[in-house]
Motif scaffolding. Sequence first.
Motif, PDB file in Angstrom:
ATOM      1  N   UNK A   1      -4.326  12.134 -12.374  1.00  0.00           N
ATOM      2  CA  UNK A   1      -3.060  11.450 -12.625  1.00  0.00           C
ATOM      3  C   UNK A   1      -3.286  10.208 -13.500  1.00  0.00           C
TER       4      UNK A   1
ATOM      5  N   UNK B   1      -6.963  -1.760  -9.609  1.00  0.00           N
ATOM      6  CA  UNK B   1      -6.441  -0.713  -8.741  1.00  0.00           C
ATOM      7  C   UNK B   1      -7.508   0.260  -8.274  1.00  0.00           C
TER       8      UNK B   1
ATOM      9  N   UNK C   1      -9.532  -0.767  -4.351  1.00  0.00           N
ATOM     10  CA  UNK C   1      -9.046  -0.252  -3.061  1.00  0.00           C
ATOM     11  C   UNK C   1      -9.000   1.270  -3.045  1.00  0.00           C
ATOM     12  N   UNK C   2      -8.833   1.863  -4.211  1.00  0.00           N
ATOM     13  CA  UNK C   2      -8.854   3.305  -4.338  1.00  0.00           C
ATOM     14  C   UNK C   2     -10.191   3.878  -3.881  1.00  0.00           C
TER      15      UNK C   2
ATOM     16  N   UNK D   1     -11.166   4.093  -0.240  1.00  0.00           N
ATOM     17  CA  UNK D   1     -10.527   5.039   0.667  1.00  0.00           C
ATOM     18  C   UNK D   1     -11.287   6.347   0.830  1.00  0.00           C
ATOM     19  N   UNK D   2     -12.323   6.561   0.010  1.00  0.00           N
ATOM     20  CA  UNK D   2     -13.046   7.837   0.055  1.00  0.00           C
ATOM     21  C   UNK D   2     -14.355   7.705   0.831  1.00  0.00           C
TER      22      UNK D   2
ATOM     23  N   UNK E   1       3.764  10.586  -8.290  1.00  0.00           N
ATOM     24  CA  UNK E   1       2.292  10.592  -8.336  1.00  0.00           C
ATOM     25  C   UNK E   1       1.755  11.378  -7.147  1.00  0.00           C
TER      26      UNK E   1
ATOM     27  N   UNK F   1      -3.872  10.180  -2.786  1.00  0.00           N
ATOM     28  CA  UNK F   1      -3.855   8.767  -3.160  1.00  0.00           C
ATOM     29  C   UNK F   1      -2.516   8.414  -3.770  1.00  0.00           C
TER      30      UNK F   1
ATOM     31  N   UNK G   1      -0.652   5.716  -6.197  1.00  0.00           N
ATOM     32  CA  UNK G   1      -0.937   4.684  -7.193  1.00  0.00           C
ATOM     33  C   UNK G   1       0.305   4.538  -8.034  1.00  0.00           C
ATOM     34  N   UNK G   2       0.691   3.329  -8.269  1.00  0.00           N
ATOM     35  CA  UNK G   2       1.955   3.133  -8.960  1.00  0.00           C
ATOM     36  C   UNK G   2       1.953   1.741  -9.550  1.00  0.00           C
ATOM     37  N   UNK G   3       2.469   1.625 -10.755  1.00  0.00           N
ATOM     38  CA  UNK G   3       2.602   0.319 -11.383  1.00  0.00           C
ATOM     39  C   UNK G   3       4.081  -0.039 -11.415  1.00  0.00           C
TER      40      UNK G   3
ATOM     41  N   UNK H   1       0.795  -3.580  -9.278  1.00  0.00           N
ATOM     42  CA  UNK H   1       0.437  -2.217  -8.899  1.00  0.00           C
ATOM     43  C   UNK H   1       0.297  -2.114  -7.396  1.00  0.00           C
ATOM     44  N   UNK H   2       0.403  -0.885  -6.902  1.00  0.00           N
ATOM     45  CA  UNK H   2       0.122  -0.606  -5.499  1.00  0.00           C
ATOM     46  C   UNK H   2      -0.815   0.583  -5.427  1.00  0.00           C
ATOM     47  N   UNK H   3      -1.589   0.660  -4.360  1.00  0.00           N
ATOM     48  CA  UNK H   3      -2.338   1.864  -4.080  1.00  0.00           C
ATOM     49  C   UNK H   3      -2.548   1.993  -2.589  1.00  0.00           C
TER      50      UNK H   3
ATOM     51  N   UNK I   1      -4.645   5.045   0.119  1.00  0.00           N
ATOM     52  CA  UNK I   1      -5.373   6.311   0.199  1.00  0.00           C
ATOM     53  C   UNK I   1      -5.168   6.893   1.590  1.00  0.00           C
TER      54      UNK I   1
ATOM     55  N   UNK J   1      -8.550   0.011   2.668  1.00  0.00           N
ATOM     56  CA  UNK J   1      -7.950  -1.314   2.790  1.00  0.00           C
ATOM     57  C   UNK J   1      -6.456  -1.246   3.107  1.00  0.00           C
TER      58      UNK J   1
ATOM     59  N   UNK K   1      -2.384  -1.508  -0.598  1.00  0.00           N
ATOM     60  CA  UNK K   1      -2.923  -2.614  -1.386  1.00  0.00           C
ATOM     61  C   UNK K   1      -2.048  -2.860  -2.603  1.00  0.00           C
TER      62      UNK K   1
END
Lengths: 106, 451
Positions: free
Chosen positions: A42, A82, A85-86, A89-90, B360, B389, B391-393, B403-405, B407, B422, B425
């Motif tokens: 993505x 970004x 934190x991504x 998570x794994x 997303x 996951x 994810x977005x702006x 942005x945010x994310x 998982x 976390x 976020x």
Amino acid sequence: MTTTRRFMCGLAAVAAALLAPAAPAQTTAPPEGRLLASNCFQCHGTDGRSGFEEINGKSSTEIYSKLKEMQRKQPGTEDYGIMIPHAKGYTDAQLLKISKYLSTIR
Amino acid sequence: MNYTRRTWLTAAGAVGFGAVLTRCGGGDPLAPAASDAASAPLAQAERSRRSTKPVVSSTTGRVVVVGGGMAGLAAAKYLKVWGGSGVQVTLVERNPSYTSNILSNLVLTGQRTISSLVYSYATVKQNYGVDVRQGTVVGIDPVRRRVTLADNSTLDYDRLIVAPGVVFDVLPGLESDAARSRVVHAWQAGPETTTLRNQLLAMPTGGTFVMTIPASPYRCPPGPYERACVVADWLKRNKPGSKVIVLDANPFVQAERHTFETAFGGLFKDVVEYVPNAAVTSIDATQARITVDSLMGRVVGDVVNAIPPQRAGKVVLDNALVSTGARWAGVHAATFESTLAAGVHVIGDSCSAGIPKAGHIGNQEGKTAADAILRAFRGLAPDTDLVVNSACFSPITASTASWLTAVYQYDASTGGYRIVGTGPSEATRPTSDGYSQMNKWFATLMGETFA
């Protein structure tokens, strides 16, 4: 063992896992890591060829190391983007699978 | 779950779909689309050096995908990419093209045109051999494995994916067409987005813009707050003295809480009044100014954007895929197969899987369902090592974005997704770098889904 040596042994074990030849392919099972890696697309484009950064075709060690480096970053650091934190998570096993799969995309 | 396992092998040579993505040159995503509306956004979308080639595979099976949005397209594409030539995929969509909801808030501020957000189905058809049919599926027979379209034609399937998006409740007072033409939701990008833009342009300086936000879960958690911000920013600069009243049915901001609370209380403190716990009870659109009653009292606006509560798309609601009294289709989280109908997978905003409703995420649900279906065709158990996951702006002003994310790991012991790492976020603060990243994220996501 010193911390450095422990780290190097750990890294060697990881490198060995990443470089080991794949088990004989199942005729029907999807390639390991393919679905997990597809959820990078993505932001990195189909097959990881574009987006924020090309992630296809690099060595699995390189990709894995980069992801682990991101995992170690803490909030408040200058480059806390970004992906950090991504990556957090794994699991390690998932990052290994993803790194191996991405390395196979030419 | 029963399925017919095809035992013959298709002669699958190397399949090259000779993809050529239209290149129209030019890199400024904010420039008005000068060329054909359908091809320009893809040209501006991520530039793959070449499209991915479908695998050589002996898998066979027929899949029908209902709904050509973010989830349906991703499912259709990856069924072909991973399944190969033996997997027949038919996508049925009632509209001739797709208009992106993502970034449609920027049409309200004049930064994007609605035509720049229109995507064609031709590329996925050409690149991957997805059979695209324009039509409306109205009936699903999970026993015969057949769908019926509005023109009475039928399509048989081995597996069905249903991804129709959402439908909107009718708010009290907005029962008439006239009322709903005046008080739009613009939560399905298209003509209503243009209507709302025109209403804002025509609003008197010093006037009041009222927005209402439904109780969670709804499509795109940060979206309404983004809309409030970019409109407030635009009003500050273009109609100073105007106000934005946000009536939120929720007790607090539902995504990027720090970012939006900071914006509402800081940058926009003289423009935005944020009212939580304010579910709309009725709207009167019959007078010169529009009255909105909520659990927190009455407000009057010159322009009102009421985003109603939502539920699964009509074909899901009408075909016993939603439990009595529920709004969304229950699914097995690892495969998105319906809990009520074998062989039918519901993905995208229509389903309830413990993860947010977002394009997303719909894209990933499509891939997860595609993988599960292909495994089923091959007699394999579904994958359970699953991660989704988010994810977005989010644009906050005309030049900054945050942005945010988050998982989510699939947890086999609970059969659901749980948030990990976390937790939710967000960016420390909105920045202009964030705004550029937003455009890159959007172009990449749309290229990955539609090309």
